[in-house]
Design a protein around this motif. Structure first.
Motif, PDB file in Angstrom:
ATOM      1  N   GLY A 133       0.814  -1.210   0.000  1.00 53.80           N
ATOM      2  CA  GLY A 133       0.000   0.000   0.000  1.00 53.80           C
ATOM      3  C   GLY A 133       0.846   1.258   0.000  1.00 53.80           C
ATOM      4  N   LYS A 134       2.031   1.186   0.630  1.00 54.57           N
ATOM      5  CA  LYS A 134       2.916   2.343   0.696  1.00 54.57           C
ATOM      6  C   LYS A 134       3.488   2.670  -0.683  1.00 54.57           C
ATOM      7  CE  LYS A 134       5.725   4.161   4.241  1.00 54.57           C
ATOM      8  NZ  LYS A 134       6.472   3.964   5.416  1.00 54.57           N
ATOM      9  N   ILE A 135       3.793   1.648  -1.460  1.00 55.54           N
ATOM     10  CA  ILE A 135       4.325   1.843  -2.806  1.00 55.54           C
ATOM     11  C   ILE A 135       3.285   2.524  -3.688  1.00 55.54           C
ATOM     12  CG2 ILE A 135       5.128   0.673  -4.887  1.00 55.54           C
ATOM     13  CD1 ILE A 135       6.426  -1.389  -3.078  1.00 55.54           C
ATOM     14  N   PHE A 136       2.025   2.106  -3.571  1.00 57.69           N
ATOM     15  CA  PHE A 136       0.962   2.728  -4.349  1.00 57.69           C
ATOM     16  C   PHE A 136       0.736   4.167  -3.929  1.00 57.69           C
ATOM     17  CE2 PHE A 136      -0.459  -1.781  -4.981  1.00 57.69           C
ATOM     18  CZ  PHE A 136      -0.198  -1.799  -6.340  1.00 57.69           C
ATOM     19  N   THR A 137       0.903   4.451  -2.655  1.00 57.44           N
ATOM     20  CA  THR A 137       0.751   5.829  -2.169  1.00 57.44           C
ATOM     21  C   THR A 137       1.851   6.726  -2.750  1.00 57.44           C
ATOM     22  OG1 THR A 137      -0.134   4.952  -0.097  1.00 57.44           O
ATOM     23  CG2 THR A 137       0.535   7.243  -0.105  1.00 57.44           C
ATOM     24  N   ILE A 138       3.075   6.220  -2.754  1.00 60.99           N
ATOM     25  CA  ILE A 138       4.187   6.988  -3.315  1.00 60.99           C
ATOM     26  C   ILE A 138       3.991   7.158  -4.819  1.00 60.99           C
ATOM     27  CG2 ILE A 138       6.682   6.949  -3.770  1.00 60.99           C
ATOM     28  CD1 ILE A 138       6.999   5.530  -1.053  1.00 60.99           C
ATOM     29  N   TRP A 139       3.584   6.079  -5.512  1.00 64.87           N
ATOM     30  CA  TRP A 139       3.361   6.145  -6.954  1.00 64.87           C
ATOM     31  C   TRP A 139       2.237   7.120  -7.289  1.00 64.87           C
ATOM     32  CZ3 TRP A 139       6.253   4.685 -10.821  1.00 64.87           C
ATOM     33  CH2 TRP A 139       5.719   4.637 -12.089  1.00 64.87           C
ATOM     34  N   ASP A 140       1.206   7.146  -6.479  1.00 69.70           N
ATOM     35  CA  ASP A 140       0.088   8.063  -6.685  1.00 69.70           C
ATOM     36  C   ASP A 140       0.541   9.510  -6.472  1.00 69.70           C
ATOM     37  OD1 ASP A 140      -2.630   8.748  -7.165  1.00 69.70           O
ATOM     38  OD2 ASP A 140      -2.875   9.025  -4.985  1.00 69.70           O
ATOM     39  N   PHE A 141       1.370   9.729  -5.431  1.00 70.69           N
ATOM     40  CA  PHE A 141       1.908  11.071  -5.163  1.00 70.69           C
ATOM     41  C   PHE A 141       2.769  11.542  -6.336  1.00 70.69           C
ATOM     42  CE2 PHE A 141       5.356  13.773  -3.597  1.00 70.69           C
ATOM     43  CZ  PHE A 141       4.619  14.807  -3.026  1.00 70.69           C
ATOM     44  N   MET A 142       3.617  10.638  -6.849  1.00 67.36           N
ATOM     45  CA  MET A 142       4.479  10.988  -7.976  1.00 67.36           C
ATOM     46  C   MET A 142       3.668  11.241  -9.239  1.00 67.36           C
ATOM     47  SD  MET A 142       7.734   8.467  -7.339  1.00 67.36           S
ATOM     48  CE  MET A 142       8.457   8.807  -8.917  1.00 67.36           C
ATOM     49  N   GLY A 143       2.592  10.527  -9.406  1.00 67.34           N
ATOM     50  CA  GLY A 143       1.734  10.720 -10.574  1.00 67.34           C
ATOM     51  C   GLY A 143       1.041  12.064 -10.555  1.00 67.34           C
ATOM     52  N   ARG A 144       0.641  12.507  -9.372  1.00 68.04           N
ATOM     53  CA  ARG A 144      -0.053  13.788  -9.270  1.00 68.04           C
ATOM     54  C   ARG A 144       0.891  14.976  -9.358  1.00 68.04           C
ATOM     55  NH1 ARG A 144      -3.098  13.642  -4.025  1.00 68.04           N
ATOM     56  NH2 ARG A 144      -2.284  11.577  -3.705  1.00 68.04           N
ATOM     57  N   HIS A 145       2.127  14.798  -8.906  1.00 66.64           N
ATOM     58  CA  HIS A 145       3.085  15.912  -8.840  1.00 66.64           C
ATOM     59  C   HIS A 145       4.310  15.688  -9.736  1.00 66.64           C
ATOM     60  CE1 HIS A 145       0.811  17.524  -5.514  1.00 66.64           C
ATOM     61  NE2 HIS A 145       0.886  16.352  -4.873  1.00 66.64           N
ATOM     62  N   LYS A 146       4.095  14.992 -10.843  1.00 69.52           N
ATOM     63  CA  LYS A 146       5.236  14.630 -11.677  1.00 69.52           C
ATOM     64  C   LYS A 146       5.930  15.853 -12.269  1.00 69.52           C
ATOM     65  CE  LYS A 146       2.048  13.541 -15.356  1.00 69.52           C
ATOM     66  NZ  LYS A 146       1.398  12.461 -16.016  1.00 69.52           N
ATOM     67  N   TYR A 147       5.210  16.888 -12.612  1.00 68.49           N
ATOM     68  CA  TYR A 147       5.841  18.070 -13.195  1.00 68.49           C
ATOM     69  C   TYR A 147       6.700  18.804 -12.159  1.00 68.49           C
ATOM     70  CZ  TYR A 147       2.698  17.140 -17.031  1.00 68.49           C
ATOM     71  OH  TYR A 147       2.043  16.543 -18.051  1.00 68.49           O
ATOM     72  N   TRP A 148       6.201  18.916 -10.956  1.00 64.94           N
ATOM     73  CA  TRP A 148       6.985  19.570  -9.900  1.00 64.94           C
ATOM     74  C   TRP A 148       8.240  18.760  -9.548  1.00 64.94           C
ATOM     75  CZ3 TRP A 148       6.355  24.391  -9.279  1.00 64.94           C
ATOM     76  CH2 TRP A 148       5.106  24.980  -9.423  1.00 64.94           C
ATOM     77  N   ILE A 149       8.120  17.466  -9.570  1.00 63.25           N
ATOM     78  CA  ILE A 149       9.274  16.604  -9.279  1.00 63.25           C
ATOM     79  C   ILE A 149      10.329  16.750 -10.373  1.00 63.25           C
ATOM     80  CG2 ILE A 149      10.023  14.208  -9.068  1.00 63.25           C
ATOM     81  CD1 ILE A 149       7.297  13.660  -7.704  1.00 63.25           C
ATOM     82  N   VAL A 150       9.897  16.790 -11.627  1.00 65.70           N
ATOM     83  CA  VAL A 150      10.843  16.961 -12.739  1.00 65.70           C
ATOM     84  C   VAL A 150      11.534  18.321 -12.646  1.00 65.70           C
ATOM     85  CG1 VAL A 150      11.014  17.230 -15.251  1.00 65.70           C
ATOM     86  CG2 VAL A 150       9.690  15.359 -14.282  1.00 65.70           C
ATOM     87  N   VAL A 151      10.778  19.364 -12.339  1.00 63.23           N
ATOM     88  CA  VAL A 151      11.364  20.701 -12.194  1.00 63.23           C
ATOM     89  C   VAL A 151      12.355  20.727 -11.035  1.00 63.23           C
ATOM     90  CG1 VAL A 151      10.828  23.096 -11.581  1.00 63.23           C
ATOM     91  CG2 VAL A 151       9.447  21.911 -13.282  1.00 63.23           C
TER      92      VAL A 151
END
Length: 100
Positions: free
Chosen positions: A2-20
């Motif tokens: 469940g923790k992996i899916f939570t992290i993956w979901d967070f990365m999916g929603r904020h992928k542009y900010w993470i790339v920047v």
């Protein structure tokens, strides 16, 4: 799992900010032309420009003194007396030490 899916979901929603953010870290710190190095180079350029100005002023002063020496024989005599302690015949020289 469940923790992996939570992290993956967070990365999916904020992928542009993470790339920047990753791009900013690479450009700011890790790259060969990073901002930290650029700031260091800018400081070194300023220091070297100050040194150039100092040497330019010293050169102009030395050029002025050289021109004075080539045109004025009394200036040669003054330097010979002050720097090399030369004297005329029948003349006494007294040297005072300013250190004490």
């Amino acid at each position: 799992m469940g923790k992996i899916f939570t992290i993956w979901d967070f990365m999916g929603r904020h992928k542009y900010w993470i790339v920047v953010l990753v791009f900013g870290v690479i450009i700011g710190f890790l790259d060969e032309n990073s901002m930290i190095r650029r700031i260091g180079y800018a400081r070194e350029i300023i220091r070297l420009q100050d040194e150039i100005e100092q040497y330019r002023a010293e050169y102009e002063e030395n050029t002025r003194r050289l021109n004075e020496l080539t045109t004025n024989p009394e200036a040669i005599e003054q330097i010979a007396r002050e720097k090399y302690l030369m004297k005329k015949p029948n003349e006494d020289i007294y040297v005072f030490d300013d250190k004490e």
